[in-house]
Every structure is written in C-alpha cells, then in structure tokens.
Write a protein that holds these residues in place. Structure first.
Motif, short mmCIF file in Angstrom:
data_model
loop_
_atom_site.label_atom_id
_atom_site.label_comp_id
_atom_site.label_asym_id
_atom_site.label_seq_id
_atom_site.Cartn_x
_atom_site.Cartn_y
_atom_site.Cartn_z
N LEU A 65 87.92 52.05 -3.45
CA LEU A 65 86.52 52.50 -2.87
C LEU A 65 85.46 52.16 -4.09
O LEU A 65 85.77 52.20 -5.28
N VAL A 66 84.43 51.79 -3.71
CA VAL A 66 83.29 51.64 -4.65
C VAL A 66 82.04 52.44 -4.15
O VAL A 66 81.56 52.08 -3.33
N ASP A 67 81.56 53.27 -5.00
CA ASP A 67 80.52 54.00 -4.75
C ASP A 67 79.29 53.35 -5.05
O ASP A 67 78.99 53.05 -6.24
N ILE A 68 78.45 52.97 -4.08
CA ILE A 68 77.39 52.04 -4.46
C ILE A 68 76.32 52.65 -4.87
O ILE A 68 75.32 52.16 -5.36
N THR A 69 76.04 54.09 -4.66
CA THR A 69 74.83 54.91 -5.41
C THR A 69 75.22 54.91 -6.69
O THR A 69 74.39 55.24 -7.56
N LYS A 70 76.43 54.46 -7.36
CA LYS A 70 76.60 54.60 -8.87
C LYS A 70 76.19 53.29 -9.46
O LYS A 70 76.24 53.24 -10.73
N LEU A 71 75.92 52.34 -8.82
CA LEU A 71 75.69 50.91 -9.22
C LEU A 71 74.17 50.41 -9.13
O LEU A 71 73.60 50.81 -8.11
N ASP A 72 73.63 49.70 -10.25
CA ASP A 72 72.36 49.15 -10.22
C ASP A 72 72.47 47.74 -9.59
O ASP A 72 72.90 46.80 -9.87
N THR A 73 72.27 48.03 -8.14
CA THR A 73 72.31 46.85 -7.25
C THR A 73 70.99 46.10 -7.55
O THR A 73 70.72 44.86 -6.84
N ALA A 74 70.04 46.26 -8.28
CA ALA A 74 68.74 45.45 -8.39
C ALA A 74 68.91 44.35 -9.46
O ALA A 74 67.90 43.37 -9.51
N VAL A 75 69.82 44.51 -10.35
CA VAL A 75 70.00 43.64 -11.20
C VAL A 75 70.78 42.31 -10.63
O VAL A 75 71.33 42.31 -9.83
N ASP A 76 70.54 41.15 -11.40
CA ASP A 76 71.31 39.87 -11.13
C ASP A 76 72.88 40.04 -10.78
O ASP A 76 73.35 39.29 -9.90
N GLU A 77 73.40 40.55 -12.13
CA GLU A 77 74.96 40.68 -11.81
C GLU A 77 75.11 42.08 -12.04
O GLU A 77 74.99 42.91 -12.92
N VAL A 78 75.74 42.73 -10.92
CA VAL A 78 76.24 44.23 -10.72
C VAL A 78 77.15 44.47 -11.58
O VAL A 78 78.16 43.77 -11.83
N VAL A 79 77.16 45.62 -12.44
CA VAL A 79 78.25 45.81 -13.25
C VAL A 79 79.13 47.00 -12.63
O VAL A 79 78.71 48.01 -12.15
N LEU A 80 80.18 46.53 -12.70
CA LEU A 80 81.16 47.55 -11.69
C LEU A 80 81.84 48.63 -12.67
O LEU A 80 81.90 48.51 -13.94
#
Length: 446
Positions: free
Chosen positions: A126-141
């Motif tokens: 599972l990947v919680d998308i609310t914990k990730l910065d999806t606005a940047v060019d490369e999302v950091v997992l």
C-alpha cells in the motif's frame, strides 16, 4: 489527460486453472491503510460474522465503522491504532479462496513482515498518496514502501501489486495517481522488481477495492479493481520437474511387520523405516536412486508413502514417506536428493536481512536453521550493505536492524545449500542469536 488502462492485466496474468487459494500479504508504511483494506475486502465479500459486525457497530456509536479492527486484534493495536503482530484472515469469492496476512508497517516489526512474506504468493504494497508530494517532478517514496517492496522481491514473492490508497482525500486524484505510478515504476525498474499491477483504491470508502471504478474516477483509470487483480494471480506452484530435494523431518519405524522384497529388505526382525518430509523440489517414486546428505550415501527407493498409504509417486509440495532398499543412518535434518545434485559446503555467500536490534558483526557465532537442521555458524565477512534509498552497494562493517546486506557465511558442519532463486527451501536459512534465542535474520543463498 489520458486514461490509465490496465485491463490487459486480467488476460496477461497466468490464471491458476485449479483455483488454488491465494496467500497474499499487505505491506507498506505505518497508517497506509493496510488493516482497513483487509477489513474492506472482508466486509464487501461478506466474510464477517453477524456478531463481529454488531460489535463494530456498537463500538462506532453511530459513526462509520472502523474496518481495521477486524484484523487488529491485540489490545495494544486497538489502543495505538497500529498493527504489531501478523494477523491472518480468510475470505472467498465465487471464483477463489484467499488467505491474507496483515503485516505491520513499523520498522521495528519488520521481522513480522518477513515472516508473512516468506510463504506468500503475492504482496499488496500500500502507498498512502496523502503522505507524498505529488506536485514535484519526481515523487519521493516512503522508506518503508521501498524496504517492504525490496524484501518481498528478495524473498521471491511471485506477484507484487502496488495499491495507491486514499485517493478520495484528493481534489484531483488522476494526476496524483499518474505521478505516483511513474515513481513506483521507476523504483521497481531500478530494483529489478517486476510489477504486476498498480491500482488506485480508497480502502475507507471502498472505491475500486472489490468493484471497478465508475463516475469521476473512471475518466482517468479504466483498469481492474484490486480484487479482480488478486483473483487472476497465479498461486505458487512448487517445481515438480528437475532434481529431487526432501528435508527429512522425522524417521518413523514400522510396527514390527516383516519386510518384503529382496534379501536386503527381508529378514526376521526387520523393521523398515520411512523417512518423512515435505518435498521441496522434484518428485519421487519407487525405483529412483537417491542420495542422503550430508553423509553422501546412496540407495534405491523401495516404497513411497503418502497419508498412510503406499502410492506410486509424490511431487513437490506433498509430504512423503520414503522407504529405502537398505538400512542407512538417516536422521532429522538430513536431506534426500537426486545423486550429485547438491554438494554440502561450509562456506557460502548470501543476502542477509537483519532483524535484530543488536547489529550483525563479522566473527560472532550464531545458530542457523537450514531445513530441519541446526548448525553453528559465523559471519566471516560483510561484503556490502544495500542503501534502500539509492539502491547502491555501500561498504559496511556491520548490519543494523532492518538493513540488508551481502555476507559470507562459514558453518561448523557442511550444509547442502542451493541458490534461493532455484530452491526457496534449500536456499533459505534463519539466523538465531545463541544467547537470547531471538530470530535475528533471514539468509537467502546467492
């Protein structure tokens, strides 16, 4: 934005024609929604007893029920809202049965995740998308997403599925899902992980868990639901072709009936012995020549037994009792193999996943379990440590808790180890601290 289409997955994945039960685990970071996802699967598949549902409704006191409580059974888990121990649950659909292992997300409980992964056919990370910065060019997992994916890959879990969760919390889930999918595929390609599917879900609301998406989500995702992917995954099939490999679990002596057959098998007072074990690889039948390791002696199989009866043959995955045509000194921990297929060794290289709070250091003695045999051993060298962020190999003098490294092992007595990629049982060992008796690590022979 183009719709993400994964409908071909349902047809491209090799479907298990015998509908074997699928054993899968949920993994990932803390609070990614693993327990809630399992609760949703149980709830939507009607695998919840009426009294369980009543208890959840009373606890909710008019609010939406907390589905995570279906797996978080320990009092400490309910109090803290986290998963500590592996919880196993069962459910079935019209086409398949499932066995689920809910693995903890905390780093300190990584050993529990390794335990769950070792016998799984698939991993749902599972990947919680609310914990990730999806606005940047490369999302950091998140580090634990990477660590659990790597461990599942190293443990040869056949199918790895990424479930991107909590998209219902975003105003524009489509672009965010596309960005996270890109990051997951880049990480998987770098790590050599074959990704089975990347699926958007909302475990809390139930979107795309058991039923395909419709409405606003369907404009950017036209693939299968998570349950549709799981129903299509192949179960692990033990390799019945190739060399025989049986770890002897116990030796049973018959109740005094006189043996039959040639002079080697008959005689007053002769008591045939059946060497029992679960076949790890290959198959066995009467007339086969076999070798006992580590002694190296050979014999002919006179009889094969299964479930209390004499049978024509047994294959990988079945428990078999092998009766030899002559008496040999065989005991628990020995191996029955095809002659010449394995060579016992006292030195080998392996990938080590370290699970103990006390670091692994070269020179210290540990207990190893290989199959059903215990031997003393030591780590003679740590070749390198794997950086889970960059996946680079780094020099290391020790391995700390939850670190993964490449080591060389020396054992007190020879073991017939095989590469883990060829034989999951013959190529895996557990490391136990001789002082505390804690399970300290998992070894995968290279």
């Amino acid at each position: 934005m183009n719709a993400v289409t994964d409908t071909h997955l349902i047809h491209d994945i090799e479907v298990d024609t015998h509908h074997r039960a699928l054993r899968f685990l949920t993994a990932g970071s803390v609070d990614d929604g693993k327990s809630t996802l399992i609760g949703r699967l149980l709830f939507d598949s009607r695998a919840i007893l009426a009294d369980q549902l009543d208890t959840l409704e009373k606890r909710a006191a008019g609010q939406p029920i907390d589905l995570s409580l279906l797996t978080d059974g320990l009092e400490a888990e309910r109090e803290q809202g986290i998963t500590i121990d592996v919880a196993y649950r069962y459910f079935a659909t019209k086409t398949r049965k499932f066995i689920i292992a809910d693995a903890p997300g905390h780093e300190q409980y990584t050993r529990n995740m390794v335990t769950a992964a070792a016998g799984s056919d698939a991993a749902v990370v599972l990947v919680d998308i609310t914990k990730l910065d999806t606005a940047v060019d490369e999302v950091v997992l998140l580090p634990q997403t990477r660590r659990h994916s790597l461990l599942a890959h190293l443990l040869r879990v056949p199918s790895i599925v990424f479930a991107v969760n909590k998209l219902d919390a975003l105003a524009q889930p489509g672009p965010a899902f596309a960005a996270v999918s890109k990051a997951l595929r880049a990480f998987a390609e770098q790590a050599g992980i074959a990704v089975t599917a990347i699926v958007p879900v909302s475990a809390l609301r139930g979107d795309n868990v058991t039923q395909p998406l419709d409405g606003e989500w369907a404009t950017w995702y036209q693939g299968p639901s998570l349950l549709q992917v799981l129903e299509s995954l192949p179960g692990v099939q033990e390799k019945v072709e190739g060399q025989l490999s049986i770890p002897v679990q116990y030796v049973a002596r018959d109740s005094g009936e006189q043996g039959e057959g040639d002079g080697r098998m008959a005689g007053t007072g002769y008591q045939p012995r059946a060497l029992w074990g679960r076949i790890a690889h290959g198959q066995v039948k009467a007339g086969d020549e076999v070798q006992i390791l580590p002694s190296g002696q050979t014999a002919i199989v006179a009889e094969v037994r299964h479930a209390g009866e004499t049978v024509a043959h047994c294959v990988a995955g079945e428990s078999a009792g092998v009766v030899l045509d002559r008496q040999l000194d065989v005991s628990r921990g020995d191996w029955i193999v095809t002659p010449g297929s394995a060579t016992p060794t006292q030195s080998f290289e392996a990938t080590l996943a370290w699970l103990d709070t006390e670091p692994a250091v070269p020179g210290r003695k540990y207990w190893l379990r290989h199959g059903n045999r215990w031997v003393q051993a030591r780590i003679s060298a740590i070749e390198h440590r794997l950086d889970i962020h960059s996946l680079a190999e780094q020099d290391a003098q020790e391995l700390k808790v939850n670190e993964i490294g490449h080591v060389r092992i020396e054992t007190q007595s020879p073991l017939p180890v095989e590469p883990y990629t060829a034989n999951r049982l013959g190529g895996s060992l557990i490391v136990v601290d001789p002082t505390s008796n804690r399970t300290s690590g998992a070894l995968l022979v290279r």
